[in-house]
Design an enzyme around this catalytic site. Structure first.
Site, PDB file in Angstrom:
ATOM      1  N   PHE A 165      10.324  -4.007   4.574  1.00 20.53           N
ATOM      2  CA  PHE A 165       9.381  -5.256   5.396  1.00 20.53           C
ATOM      3  C   PHE A 165       9.785  -6.076   4.223  1.00 20.53           C
ATOM      4  O   PHE A 165       9.551  -7.449   3.840  1.00 20.53           O
ATOM      5  CB  PHE A 165       8.955  -5.345   5.669  1.00 20.53           C
TER       6      PHE A 165
ATOM      7  N   ARG B  97       3.973  -7.731  11.268  1.00 19.54           N
ATOM      8  CA  ARG B  97       3.433  -6.285  11.890  1.00 19.54           C
ATOM      9  C   ARG B  97       3.630  -5.603  12.873  1.00 19.54           C
ATOM     10  O   ARG B  97       3.021  -6.055  13.968  1.00 19.54           O
ATOM     11  CB  ARG B  97       1.691  -6.185  11.770  1.00 19.54           C
TER      12      ARG B  97
ATOM     13  N   ASP C 266     -10.113   5.141   4.031  1.00 19.16           N
ATOM     14  CA  ASP C 266      -9.796   4.117   3.486  1.00 19.16           C
ATOM     15  C   ASP C 266     -11.001   3.062   3.703  1.00 19.16           C
ATOM     16  O   ASP C 266     -10.739   2.412   4.851  1.00 19.16           O
ATOM     17  CB  ASP C 266      -8.058   3.797   4.232  1.00 19.16           C
TER      18      ASP C 266
ATOM     19  N   PHE D 129      -1.228   3.057   7.334  1.00 22.65           N
ATOM     20  CA  PHE D 129      -0.868   2.222   6.853  1.00 22.65           C
ATOM     21  C   PHE D 129      -0.124   2.020   5.763  1.00 22.65           C
ATOM     22  O   PHE D 129       0.449   3.278   5.887  1.00 22.65           O
ATOM     23  CB  PHE D 129      -2.328   1.533   5.977  1.00 22.65           C
ATOM     24  N   THR D 130       0.983   1.145   5.955  1.00 17.06           N
ATOM     25  CA  THR D 130       2.274   1.225   5.271  1.00 17.06           C
ATOM     26  C   THR D 130       2.544   1.991   3.730  1.00 17.06           C
ATOM     27  O   THR D 130       3.313   2.910   4.273  1.00 17.06           O
ATOM     28  CB  THR D 130       3.058  -0.130   5.219  1.00 17.06           C
TER      29      THR D 130
ATOM     30  N   LYS E 294      -8.779  -6.400  -1.665  1.00 13.07           N
ATOM     31  CA  LYS E 294      -9.338  -6.567  -0.336  1.00 13.07           C
ATOM     32  C   LYS E 294     -11.022  -7.390  -0.114  1.00 13.07           C
ATOM     33  O   LYS E 294     -11.802  -7.375  -0.902  1.00 13.07           O
ATOM     34  CB  LYS E 294      -8.874  -6.068   1.129  1.00 13.07           C
TER      35      LYS E 294
ATOM     36  N   TYR F 259      -9.884   0.289 -24.912  1.00 10.51           N
ATOM     37  CA  TYR F 259      -9.187   0.961 -23.653  1.00 10.51           C
ATOM     38  C   TYR F 259     -10.094   2.246 -23.604  1.00 10.51           C
ATOM     39  O   TYR F 259      -9.396   2.272 -22.527  1.00 10.51           O
ATOM     40  CB  TYR F 259      -8.001   1.553 -25.589  1.00 10.51           C
TER      41      TYR F 259
HETATM   42  C1  LIG Z   1      -4.259  -3.059   1.559  1.00  7.35           C
HETATM   43  C2  LIG Z   1      -4.019  -1.691   1.757  1.00  7.35           C
HETATM   44  C3  LIG Z   1      -3.681  -1.074   1.046  1.00  7.35           C
HETATM   45  C4  LIG Z   1      -3.587  -0.877   0.079  1.00  7.35           C
HETATM   46  O1  LIG Z   1      -3.636  -1.544  -0.674  1.00  7.35           O
HETATM   47  P1  LIG Z   1      -2.455  -2.120  -2.239  1.00  7.35           P
HETATM   48  O2  LIG Z   1      -4.053  -2.906  -3.146  1.00  7.35           O
HETATM   49  O3  LIG Z   1      -2.510  -3.895  -1.862  1.00  7.35           O
HETATM   50  O4  LIG Z   1      -1.585  -1.084  -2.390  1.00  7.35           O
HETATM   51  C5  LIG Z   1      -4.415   0.328   1.658  1.00  7.35           C
HETATM   52  N1  LIG Z   1      -4.774   0.620   2.814  1.00  7.35           N
HETATM   53  C6  LIG Z   1      -5.652  -0.563   3.775  1.00  7.35           C
HETATM   54  C7  LIG Z   1      -6.203   0.437   5.493  1.00  7.35           C
HETATM   55  C8  LIG Z   1      -5.192  -1.946   2.753  1.00  7.35           C
HETATM   56  O5  LIG Z   1      -5.219  -2.494   4.009  1.00  7.35           O
END
Ligand SMILES: *Cc1c(COP(=O)(O)O)cnc(C)c1O
Length: 482
Positions: A455, A389, A223, A132-133, A266, A80
């Site tokens: 979405f 998108r 980001d 980003f969303t 990613k 932990y």
């Molecule tokens: C996917 C993504 C996020 C969010 O990441 P999650 O792991 O899905 O929460 C933020 N910014 C960008 C550019 C992304 O492609």
């Protein structure tokens, strides 16, 4: 174009790996594809994976892992607090980015939550190349707003500009002057701008934005979720970096930023996420929130096995033969589609191939979600699942009116090292058939519309009986074939 990964003379992307573990996929007959689309409320997010032939919804958490990543998962140190696994990951990140502190989080949006809670105040504005969303949702939920400063080239479907993700420096200076620096919560640069075609940001642009932020005392947030594709494009499209090694490019980017965060779903081909920061005060502020929302500081919501996979995945990201694999397949898919007359975003970016639904479905009004309709139609025609998108991915304005997206894209994501060239050619063939029959595609309307991130869960229905007609036409043209 990378000379190491394309066969000379021809545009054939060369896979720099061999496949040693496989998963069988199903290709359902068109009638069953139509039925599962109906059950999913014409929202590709709600399809069941068992009904999907190629899952090109996203690259998130579905990238192929290497044998070394799997091997590392076996030697995770379960604890932990204070696990060796965490310290290994921290050391890898500090080494790659050259930043002082690391805070773990369960995924990218969790980092955005922590950053928004730390830097966003009600009435403040965050400036960025593009949203980003989940970024936008966290900023607005905290009472802030955001303004996008992408250059005009970024909105052009077809362009020769190699770095369409760049911030327009004139717009940045003007926005800082208009709002006053005290009202600006932060400036954010998103690597490989997700919503407008996976388009990269140039080093020169990051340098200039950083200089402006530093002279104005404004925090600069990066980001890095789509960093690996952006690194490939800096290396292959920016003449100044052709001989640079990948790690030195990462170091240079990080040196320009105050905060770097990423989704490890990613970046690093694992699952999880994290925040890097060098400033002690900022680190301490954000650190308070990690145990509250994510988990103890040495795991932050990630399993130790995922953290081990991530450490190895991040190191492998420093290899051009690894990070080239998505961009070269994206380029191949774009080229196949362009050759068949299908409108796609150019130059090809990272992340996926983006079909321009505004042109493809020019007969569908934007408030009937042309990109959503195209995504549904692509599934019916091919069993390939892609993602809307466009306007569906936007939030409605305060007064309830639709906020029309600048672009209507159906995004065919290319998870890293997952699909083969023949699958890519199949996808292009089916989409070309659909393009010939594009007049059969009609609009969509919501039957259930959630308020936040609609979405994801929203359900829709086709306006008119177009989905059945499309399936019937498919059966006529393809006979017995799936
Ligand atoms: C996917 C993504 C996020 C969010 O990441 P999650 O792991 O899905 O929460 C933020 N910014 C960008 C550019 C992304 O492609």
């Amino acid at each position: 174009m990378s000379k190491v990964t394309f066969l000379s003379g021809e545009n054939i992307p060369l896979e720099m790996h061999k496949v040693r573990m496989v998963q069988k996929v199903n290709l359902l007959p068109v009638e069953e594809r139509l039925q599962s689309m109906r059950e999913a409320g014409f929202n590709t997010f709600l399809l069941k994976n068992r009904d999907v032939f190629m899952d090109m919804l996203t690259d998130s958490g579905v990238n192929a892992m290497s044998q070394n990543q799997y091997a590392a998962m076996m030697q995770a140190d379960d604890s932990y607090a204070g696990s060796e696994t965490y310290y290994r990951l921290e050391a890898v990140l500090q080494d790659i980015f050259g930043m002082k502190h690391f805070l773990p989080a369960h995924q990218g949006r969790a980092c955005e939550h922590i950053i928004a809670k730390t830097l966003v105040t009600p009435g403040s504005v965050a400036l960025m190349n593009y949203h980003f969303t989940t970024t936008k949702a966290h900023i607005t939920l905290t009472g802030g707003s955001l303004e996008e400063l992408i250059g005009d080239e970024g909105f052009k479907i077809n362009s020769d500009e190699p770095f369409k993700g760049d911030i327009d420096i004139g717009k940045l200076n003007e926005a800082i002057k208009r709002h006053g620096k005290d009202k600006i919560s932060f400036v954010r640069i998103e690597a490989g701008t997700n919503l407008i075609g996976g388009q990269p940001v140039s080093m020169a642009n990051m340098r200039e934005v950083s200089r402006i932020c530093r002279s104005g005392g404004i925090k600069l947030v990066y980001d890095a979720s789509l960093l690996s594709d952006n690194l490939y494009f800096i290396k292959t499209r920016d003449p100044g970096y052709q001989d640079a090694d990948i790690k030195s490019i990462v170091r240079e980017i990080a040196s320009l930023m105050d905060i770097v965060y990423f989704s490890a779903r990613k970046l690093g081909s694992a699952r999880g996420g994290g925040i890097l920061v060098s400033d002690d005060e900022l680190f301490l502020k954000m650190r308070e929130l990690v145990p509250l929302y994510e988990g103890f500081l040495t795991y932050g919501g990630m399993s130790v096995r995922e953290m081990e996979a991530l450490s190895v995945g991040l190191q492998e990201t420093m290899d051009i033969d690894v990070i080239s694999q998505t961009p070269i397949i994206v380029e191949a898919l774009c080229n196949e589609l362009l050759a068949k007359g299908v409108p796609v975003v150019t130059p090809p970016g990272g992340l996926g191939c983006h079909v321009d639904a505004m042109q493809f479905c020019s007969h569908i009004p934007q408030d009937q979600y042309p990109a959503g309709a195209l995504a549904a139609a692509i599934f019916i025609a091919s069993g390939v699942r892609c993602m809307e998108r466009g306007t569906m991915s936007e939030q409605r304005n305060e007064d309830g009116s639709e906020r029309m997206a600048e672009m209507e894209l159906a995004r065919l994501a290319v998870p890293r090292r997952v699909f083969t060239l023949s699958q890519v050619k199949y996808t292009a063939d089916r989409i070309a058939w659909l393009y010939q029959n594009r007049r059969l595609i009609g609009g969509l309307e919501f039957t259930e519309e959630p308020k936040v991130l609609r979405f994801f869960f929203g359900r829709l229905q086709p306006i008119g009986g177009w989905a059945e007609q499309l399936a019937e036409q498919f059966r006529k043209d393809f006979g017995d074939s799936l």
